[in-house]
Scaffold this active site. Structure first.
Site, PDB file in Angstrom:
ATOM      1  N   LYS A  83      43.861  49.703  40.606  1.00 12.31           N
ATOM      2  CA  LYS A  83      43.921  50.154  41.994  1.00 12.31           C
ATOM      3  C   LYS A  83      42.773  51.111  42.217  1.00 12.31           C
ATOM      4  O   LYS A  83      42.315  51.784  41.287  1.00 12.31           O
ATOM      5  CB  LYS A  83      45.251  50.870  42.276  1.00 12.31           C
ATOM      6  CG  LYS A  83      45.655  50.819  43.723  1.00 12.31           C
ATOM      7  CD  LYS A  83      46.265  49.467  44.057  1.00 12.31           C
ATOM      8  CE  LYS A  83      46.664  49.337  45.500  1.00 12.31           C
ATOM      9  NZ  LYS A  83      47.451  48.101  45.703  1.00 12.31           N
TER      10      LYS A  83
HETATM   11  P1  NAD Z   1      47.602  48.410  56.507  1.00 12.94           P
HETATM   12  O1  NAD Z   1      46.663  49.554  56.462  1.00 12.94           O
HETATM   13  O2  NAD Z   1      47.131  47.107  57.050  1.00 12.94           O
HETATM   14  O3  NAD Z   1      48.920  48.834  57.321  1.00 12.94           O
HETATM   15  C1  NAD Z   1      49.687  49.960  56.989  1.00 12.94           C
HETATM   16  C2  NAD Z   1      50.702  50.178  58.107  1.00 12.94           C
HETATM   17  O4  NAD Z   1      51.579  51.230  57.743  1.00 12.94           O
HETATM   18  C3  NAD Z   1      50.067  50.574  59.434  1.00 12.94           C
HETATM   19  O5  NAD Z   1      50.763  49.950  60.501  1.00 12.94           O
HETATM   20  C4  NAD Z   1      50.288  52.082  59.472  1.00 12.94           C
HETATM   21  O6  NAD Z   1      50.314  52.614  60.787  1.00 12.94           O
HETATM   22  C5  NAD Z   1      51.654  52.162  58.823  1.00 12.94           C
HETATM   23  N1  NAD Z   1      51.974  53.493  58.326  1.00 12.94           N
HETATM   24  C6  NAD Z   1      51.171  54.362  57.667  1.00 12.94           C
HETATM   25  N2  NAD Z   1      51.833  55.503  57.434  1.00 12.94           N
HETATM   26  C7  NAD Z   1      53.089  55.336  57.921  1.00 12.94           C
HETATM   27  C8  NAD Z   1      54.239  56.146  57.978  1.00 12.94           C
HETATM   28  N3  NAD Z   1      54.242  57.368  57.458  1.00 12.94           N
HETATM   29  N4  NAD Z   1      55.357  55.651  58.583  1.00 12.94           N
HETATM   30  C9  NAD Z   1      55.364  54.419  59.101  1.00 12.94           C
HETATM   31  N5  NAD Z   1      54.304  53.593  59.086  1.00 12.94           N
HETATM   32  C10 NAD Z   1      53.173  54.064  58.501  1.00 12.94           C
HETATM   33  O7  NAD Z   1      48.176  48.225  55.010  1.00 12.94           O
HETATM   34  P2  NAD Z   1      48.819  46.942  54.365  1.00 12.94           P
HETATM   35  O8  NAD Z   1      47.765  46.195  53.674  1.00 12.94           O
HETATM   36  O9  NAD Z   1      49.701  46.279  55.365  1.00 12.94           O
HETATM   37  O10 NAD Z   1      49.718  47.622  53.220  1.00 12.94           O
HETATM   38  C11 NAD Z   1      51.049  48.093  53.461  1.00 12.94           C
HETATM   39  C12 NAD Z   1      51.781  48.218  52.142  1.00 12.94           C
HETATM   40  O11 NAD Z   1      51.799  46.948  51.485  1.00 12.94           O
HETATM   41  C13 NAD Z   1      51.166  49.184  51.125  1.00 12.94           C
HETATM   42  O12 NAD Z   1      52.194  49.751  50.349  1.00 12.94           O
HETATM   43  C14 NAD Z   1      50.320  48.265  50.251  1.00 12.94           C
HETATM   44  O13 NAD Z   1      50.063  48.816  48.978  1.00 12.94           O
HETATM   45  C15 NAD Z   1      51.252  47.062  50.178  1.00 12.94           C
HETATM   46  N6  NAD Z   1      50.610  45.802  49.812  1.00 12.94           N
HETATM   47  C16 NAD Z   1      49.556  45.306  50.512  1.00 12.94           C
HETATM   48  C17 NAD Z   1      49.012  44.071  50.153  1.00 12.94           C
HETATM   49  C18 NAD Z   1      47.891  43.429  50.939  1.00 12.94           C
HETATM   50  O14 NAD Z   1      47.562  42.271  50.644  1.00 12.94           O
HETATM   51  N7  NAD Z   1      47.320  44.061  51.933  1.00 12.94           N
HETATM   52  C19 NAD Z   1      49.517  43.382  49.057  1.00 12.94           C
HETATM   53  C20 NAD Z   1      50.608  43.915  48.368  1.00 12.94           C
HETATM   54  C21 NAD Z   1      51.148  45.120  48.768  1.00 12.94           C
END
Ligand code: NAD
Length: 418
Positions: free
Chosen positions: A107
């Protein structure tokens, strides 16, 4: 280890120790399996739009190198620390092992607030971070992907920076890049679609009918928004959604297309007129059938785990549930948890497909990608459910056991060098 001291790292260690106790892993093997193999910390100087130079802290943690190159996302967020990054790298290791991918977990992160930076500043930050990381990354060493606060454009800048350094185009240095640069069809949607696919499998397991189910989604970024749309396509009514700005609810079901348009226009969910505002603090306690935490870590805690009113929790985010909350959920037999390392594995599985396609310069159709993805998720879901039933343990403990056991076996067979 003080270097990684952080509540999220402690949480990942606690989860690991539970499994290590169950598997009676020796103290020597525990330390080898648990602690990251390599960690990089870099200072990233960036010329800001107002002319001053700001130095950002950047990290990359490669958890283990036993099964192949390391793989994992890059996060831009104000709260990023090396401890948080190390925990996320550890979870990536178990996730890759659970799904049978030839990778170790990694990461990366930069402590910054991307919402307050211009495109120019983000581009300079990304290029400089990539430049600082060049001695540690490579298509056979460590491959990055998007995570919170980063996206396809970030990956395009990284790929361009690395390629300029190499002197030729190297698409396989990152995944989750635009399709026009060698990205995979379906990668952008893969995590959210995988989340919805597995929730659908859990609905089958519990005998729930999608058209009678409601869902609440925390986080409306890449994972949360796609998961919400995919659930709606299965017939589920999405009644509440929250992001960093706030949360909205409409018991008749939110119009997700209009919510998308609103978020595109304003950058946030709050003030969406077709839903009433609800406090973010209690969003996860909204009565529903399916709860999807898809934002950040440690959202389901001992304070709210007892108040959650749903049948299925599909963990889109990494580490959304603390070990204390997990104990409460395990005792509550009314909730079926699809743990993060299984539920959001769709992203890294299609990242793997993207890497394979780039290395072969031979690209697949979207239906081929999705078909292969769902087959892997189906297999991992069944293995996890079978172990959970056989040993009478939670889905999380079963998934972690499968991942950690695979890695333990691989390390044992390779032996200790020299
Ligand atoms: P992103 O940046 O596209 O979206 C994150 C979202 O979370 C946004 O809508 C943001 O406003 C919201 N957010 C942030 N802080 C918050 C809070 N305190 N309360 C409520 N909402 C909040 O990120 P993403 O890629 O969608 O990732 C989200 C999660 O999924 C993370 O934990 C990431 O590690 C995990 N993840 C992502 C992927 C991927 O392919 N992008 C894969 C596996 C896991």
């Amino acid at each position: 280890m003080n270097l990684y001291s952080h509540p999220t790292f402690d949480m990942a260690c606690q989860q690991f120790d539970l499994v290590a106790d169950r598997l009676a892993i020796s103290a020597d093997d525990r330390a080898r399996l648990k602690f990251p193999k390599r960690s990089m910390s870099v200072s990233v100087p960036v010329k800001m739009d107002d002319g001053h130079t700001q130095v950002f802290a950047g990290y990359r943690v490669q958890h283990h190198l036993t099964l192949g190159p390391t793989k994992g996302g890059l996060r831009y967020h104000p709260d990023v620390t090396i401890g948080e990054v190390a925990a996320l790298a550890m979870w990536m290791s178990w996730k890759c092992a659970l799904t049978g991918l030839p990778y170790g977990g990694a990461k990366g992160g930069v402590t910054c607030d991307p919402r307050k930076m211009s495109m120019g500043e983000l581009e300079r930050l990304t290029r400089r971070y990539t430049q600082e990381m060049i001695p540690f990354i490579g298509p056979q060493i460590d491959i990055m992907a998007p995570d919170v606060g980063t996206n396809e454009q970030t990956m395009a800048w990284m790929m361009d920076t690395y390629s300029m350094h190499a002197g030729y185009t190297v698409p396989s240095i990152v995944t989750g890049k635009p399709v026009s640069l060698g990205g995979s069809l379906g990668r952008r949607e893969s995590t959210g679609r995988g989340v919805a696919y597995l929730i659908n499998r859990a609905m089958d397991t519990l005998g729930l009918e999608a058209s009678r189910c409601t869902a609440v989604v925390q986080g409306f970024g890449n994972v949360g928004a796609v998961a919400a749309h995919s659930l709606a396509r299965f017939g589920v009514k999405v009644i509440a959604v929250g992001d960093a700005s706030g949360a909205v609810m409409n018991r008749r079901g939110l119009d997700l297309q209009r919510l998308d348009a609103h978020v595109r226009e304003t950058g946030q969910i709050i003030s969406f007129e077709e839903g009433e505002a609800v406090p973010v603090e209690t969003l996860l306690e909204t009565p529903c059938d399916i709860l999807v935490p898809a934002a950040l870590e440690r959202q389901i805690t001992s304070a709210n785990a007892g108040k959650i009113q749903c049948r299925i929790i599909g963990e889109g985010a990494n580490g959304p549930t603390t070990p204390e909350a997990d104990e409460i959920l395990t005792q509550r037999k009314d909730i079926f948890v699809i743990p993060d390392i299984l539920c959001n594995a769709g992203g890294v599985v299609v990242s793997y497909f993207e890497w394979v396609q780039d290395l072969q310069s031979f690209f697949w159709s979207e239906s081929e990608v999705m078909d292969k993805l769902f087959r892997i998720l189906e297999g991992s879901f069944n293995q996890t459910l079978n172990l959970a039933k056989k040993d009478g343990i939670s889905m999380r403990l079963a998934a972690l056991t499968l991942g950690i056991r695979r890695l333990q076996e691989a390390k044992k067979i390779r032996g200790l060098f020299p």
